[in-house]
Design a protein around this motif. Structure first.
Motif, PDB file in Angstrom:
ATOM      1  N   SER A 117       0.842  -1.198   0.000  1.00 34.47           N
ATOM      2  CA  SER A 117       0.000   0.000   0.000  1.00 34.47           C
ATOM      3  C   SER A 117       0.874   1.243   0.000  1.00 34.47           C
ATOM      4  O   SER A 117       2.029   1.218   0.433  1.00 34.47           O
ATOM      5  CB  SER A 117      -0.902  -0.002   1.237  1.00 34.47           C
ATOM      6  N   GLN A 118       0.277   2.339  -0.492  1.00 37.88           N
ATOM      7  CA  GLN A 118       0.951   3.631  -0.443  1.00 37.88           C
ATOM      8  C   GLN A 118       0.462   4.473   0.729  1.00 37.88           C
ATOM      9  O   GLN A 118       1.141   5.416   1.140  1.00 37.88           O
ATOM     10  CB  GLN A 118       0.705   4.396  -1.745  1.00 37.88           C
ATOM     11  N   ASP A 119      -0.726   4.144   1.266  1.00 34.95           N
ATOM     12  CA  ASP A 119      -1.354   5.024   2.252  1.00 34.95           C
ATOM     13  C   ASP A 119      -1.999   4.312   3.433  1.00 34.95           C
ATOM     14  O   ASP A 119      -2.722   4.936   4.209  1.00 34.95           O
ATOM     15  CB  ASP A 119      -2.415   5.882   1.558  1.00 34.95           C
ATOM     16  N   LEU A 120      -1.788   3.025   3.587  1.00 33.27           N
ATOM     17  CA  LEU A 120      -2.377   2.227   4.675  1.00 33.27           C
ATOM     18  C   LEU A 120      -3.894   2.068   4.544  1.00 33.27           C
ATOM     19  O   LEU A 120      -4.531   1.583   5.471  1.00 33.27           O
ATOM     20  CB  LEU A 120      -2.058   2.837   6.050  1.00 33.27           C
ATOM     21  N   GLN A 121      -4.456   2.465   3.420  1.00 32.72           N
ATOM     22  CA  GLN A 121      -5.901   2.346   3.227  1.00 32.72           C
ATOM     23  C   GLN A 121      -6.239   1.399   2.068  1.00 32.72           C
ATOM     24  O   GLN A 121      -7.080   0.516   2.215  1.00 32.72           O
ATOM     25  CB  GLN A 121      -6.510   3.728   2.968  1.00 32.72           C
ATOM     26  N   THR A 122      -5.605   1.608   0.941  1.00 36.00           N
ATOM     27  CA  THR A 122      -5.837   0.765  -0.226  1.00 36.00           C
ATOM     28  C   THR A 122      -4.701  -0.244  -0.357  1.00 36.00           C
ATOM     29  O   THR A 122      -3.531   0.143  -0.430  1.00 36.00           O
ATOM     30  CB  THR A 122      -5.909   1.614  -1.510  1.00 36.00           C
ATOM     31  N   TRP A 123      -5.061  -1.522  -0.366  1.00 31.89           N
ATOM     32  CA  TRP A 123      -4.068  -2.582  -0.410  1.00 31.89           C
ATOM     33  C   TRP A 123      -4.164  -3.375  -1.709  1.00 31.89           C
ATOM     34  O   TRP A 123      -5.252  -3.637  -2.206  1.00 31.89           O
ATOM     35  CB  TRP A 123      -4.237  -3.523   0.773  1.00 31.89           C
ATOM     36  N   LYS A 124      -3.019  -3.759  -2.241  1.00 29.51           N
ATOM     37  CA  LYS A 124      -2.949  -4.573  -3.442  1.00 29.51           C
ATOM     38  C   LYS A 124      -2.206  -5.870  -3.121  1.00 29.51           C
ATOM     39  O   LYS A 124      -1.119  -5.840  -2.539  1.00 29.51           O
ATOM     40  CB  LYS A 124      -2.197  -3.833  -4.557  1.00 29.51           C
ATOM     41  N   SER A 125      -2.784  -6.995  -3.497  1.00 30.19           N
ATOM     42  CA  SER A 125      -2.142  -8.284  -3.244  1.00 30.19           C
ATOM     43  C   SER A 125      -1.073  -8.562  -4.294  1.00 30.19           C
ATOM     44  O   SER A 125      -1.284  -8.345  -5.489  1.00 30.19           O
ATOM     45  CB  SER A 125      -3.175  -9.407  -3.254  1.00 30.19           C
ATOM     46  N   LEU A 126       0.068  -9.040  -3.832  1.00 32.32           N
ATOM     47  CA  LEU A 126       1.136  -9.460  -4.742  1.00 32.32           C
ATOM     48  C   LEU A 126       1.169 -10.981  -4.863  1.00 32.32           C
ATOM     49  O   LEU A 126       2.034 -11.538  -5.539  1.00 32.32           O
ATOM     50  CB  LEU A 126       2.497  -8.952  -4.247  1.00 32.32           C
ATOM     51  N   GLY A 127       0.229 -11.638  -4.186  1.00 31.49           N
ATOM     52  CA  GLY A 127       0.152 -13.090  -4.265  1.00 31.49           C
ATOM     53  C   GLY A 127       0.695 -13.774  -3.018  1.00 31.49           C
ATOM     54  O   GLY A 127       1.129 -13.131  -2.068  1.00 31.49           O
ATOM     55  N   GLU A 128       0.648 -15.092  -3.042  1.00 30.65           N
ATOM     56  CA  GLU A 128       1.118 -15.898  -1.918  1.00 30.65           C
ATOM     57  C   GLU A 128       2.557 -16.363  -2.139  1.00 30.65           C
ATOM     58  O   GLU A 128       3.014 -16.505  -3.267  1.00 30.65           O
ATOM     59  CB  GLU A 128       0.212 -17.109  -1.717  1.00 30.65           C
ATOM     60  N   GLY A 129       3.235 -16.600  -1.017  1.00 31.21           N
ATOM     61  CA  GLY A 129       4.588 -17.131  -1.065  1.00 31.21           C
ATOM     62  C   GLY A 129       4.721 -18.243  -0.045  1.00 31.21           C
ATOM     63  O   GLY A 129       3.987 -18.272   0.946  1.00 31.21           O
ATOM     64  N   THR A 130       5.629 -19.153  -0.283  1.00 32.83           N
ATOM     65  CA  THR A 130       5.905 -20.239   0.655  1.00 32.83           C
ATOM     66  C   THR A 130       7.410 -20.271   0.898  1.00 32.83           C
ATOM     67  O   THR A 130       8.192 -20.414  -0.039  1.00 32.83           O
ATOM     68  CB  THR A 130       5.441 -21.592   0.098  1.00 32.83           C
ATOM     69  N   GLY A 131       7.799 -20.110   2.157  1.00 34.26           N
ATOM     70  CA  GLY A 131       9.217 -19.977   2.456  1.00 34.26           C
ATOM     71  C   GLY A 131       9.723 -18.621   1.985  1.00 34.26           C
ATOM     72  O   GLY A 131       8.940 -17.694   1.764  1.00 34.26           O
ATOM     73  N   THR A 132      11.013 -18.478   1.804  1.00 31.48           N
ATOM     74  CA  THR A 132      11.576 -17.226   1.299  1.00 31.48           C
ATOM     75  C   THR A 132      11.189 -17.066  -0.167  1.00 31.48           C
ATOM     76  O   THR A 132      11.426 -17.962  -0.972  1.00 31.48           O
ATOM     77  CB  THR A 132      13.099 -17.228   1.453  1.00 31.48           C
TER      78      THR A 132
END
Length: 209
Positions: A117-132
Motif C-alpha cells: 500500500s501507499q497510504d495504509l488504506q488501499t491494499w494490493k495483493s502481490l500473491g502468496e509465497g511459501t518460504g523465502t
C-alpha cells in the motif's frame, strides 16, 4: 544382513547430505547488507498463539539476522520508510525471508500472502509465497509502495513458533518517490479530515456569494 543394513543407512545419509548441500548451493539469493532496503518499523500486528515466543517487533525489523516473528495465523504491517520506498523496476521488487529449508537450511516452509500500500488504506495483493520468496509490483497498478502487509495462511496457532516465521522484508529496488507523483499522506484519517475541511470550505464560499 546387519552389515548390509548399515551400508544402506550410510549410503542414504550420504545422499541426503549431498542433496541438501546441492540445493543450498544452488540458491544464489544473497541478502542485501544495506539496512535502508529493509523494514523500518511495525505499524500494526495481530499475532496468534498463546505460547508464541516470537512476538517482538525487532524480530522482523532490519536486515536478515535469523530472528523471526511468528505470525500464528495473524498478520503484520511494516513501514519501509518515507525515502526508502519499494520501486517497480525490472524483475522482482520485494523479498520476504521466511524461515525454510532452502534458504535457512531448517524448518518447514510456510505459506503467507503479501499486500502492499501507499497510504495504509488501499491494499494490493502481490500473491502468496511459501518460504523465502520474491514478489513483483508489476500488475498491482502501483509504481511504488511504502507499506507491506503479510497475512499468515497457516491456521495452526499451537506451539512456541506458530505459523509463518518472518525474518525480514527487503526491497530489492528502493528509493524516493518517483518525480511527478503526488504524495498521499499516510495518516489513516487523512481522507475523512480532508472531506470535512472541504465541506466547511464550500459552506464559507456559498455564504460569501
Amino acid at each position: 544382513m546387519l552389515k548390509r543394513r548399515i551400508t544402506y543407512m550410510i549410503i542414504s545419509l550420504t545422499l541426503m547430505f549431498f542433496f541438501s548441500f546441492t540445493v543450498l548451493a544452488a540458491d544464489e539469493r544473497v541478502p542485501g547488507t544495506d539496512s535502508r532496503a529493509y523494514a523500518n518499523t511495525v505499524v500494526e500486528k495481530e499475532l496468534g498463539g498463546a505460547a508464541n515466543i516470537n512476538n517482538l517487533d525487532s524480530y522482523i525489523i532490519g536486515v536478515v539476522d535469523m530472528k523471526t516473528m511468528s505470525l500464528g495465523g495473524g498478520y503484520v504491517i511494516v513501514d519501509m520508510g518515507a525515502n526508502e520506498l519499494i520501486l517497480d523496476e525490472e524483475g522482482d521488487d520485494l523479498r520476504v525471508y521466511e524461515k525454510d529449508q532452502i534458504f535457512y537450511g531448517m524448518d518447514t516452509p510456510e505459506t503467507y500472502e503479501v499486500f502492499v500500500s501507499q497510504d495504509l488504506q488501499t491494499w494490493k495483493s502481490l500473491g502468496e509465497g511459501t518460504g523465502t520468496a520474491e514478489f513483483d509490483l508489476a500488475g498491482s497498478g502501483l509504481s511504488w509502495a511504502r507499506y507491506v502487509k503479510i497475512e499468515d495462511r497457516e491456521t495452526s496457532t499451537s506451539g512456541r513458533e506458530p505459523g509463518s516465521d518472518i525474518d525480514a522484508i527487503e526491497a530489492l529496488h528502493f528509493g524516493e518517490e518517483p518525480k511527478g507523483v503526488i504524495s498521499v499522506p499516510s495518516t489513516p484519517g487523512f481522507t475523512l479530515i480532508s472531506a470535512i475541511m472541504m465541506f466547511f470550505a464550500l459552506l464559507f464560499i456559498r455564504r460569501e456569494e
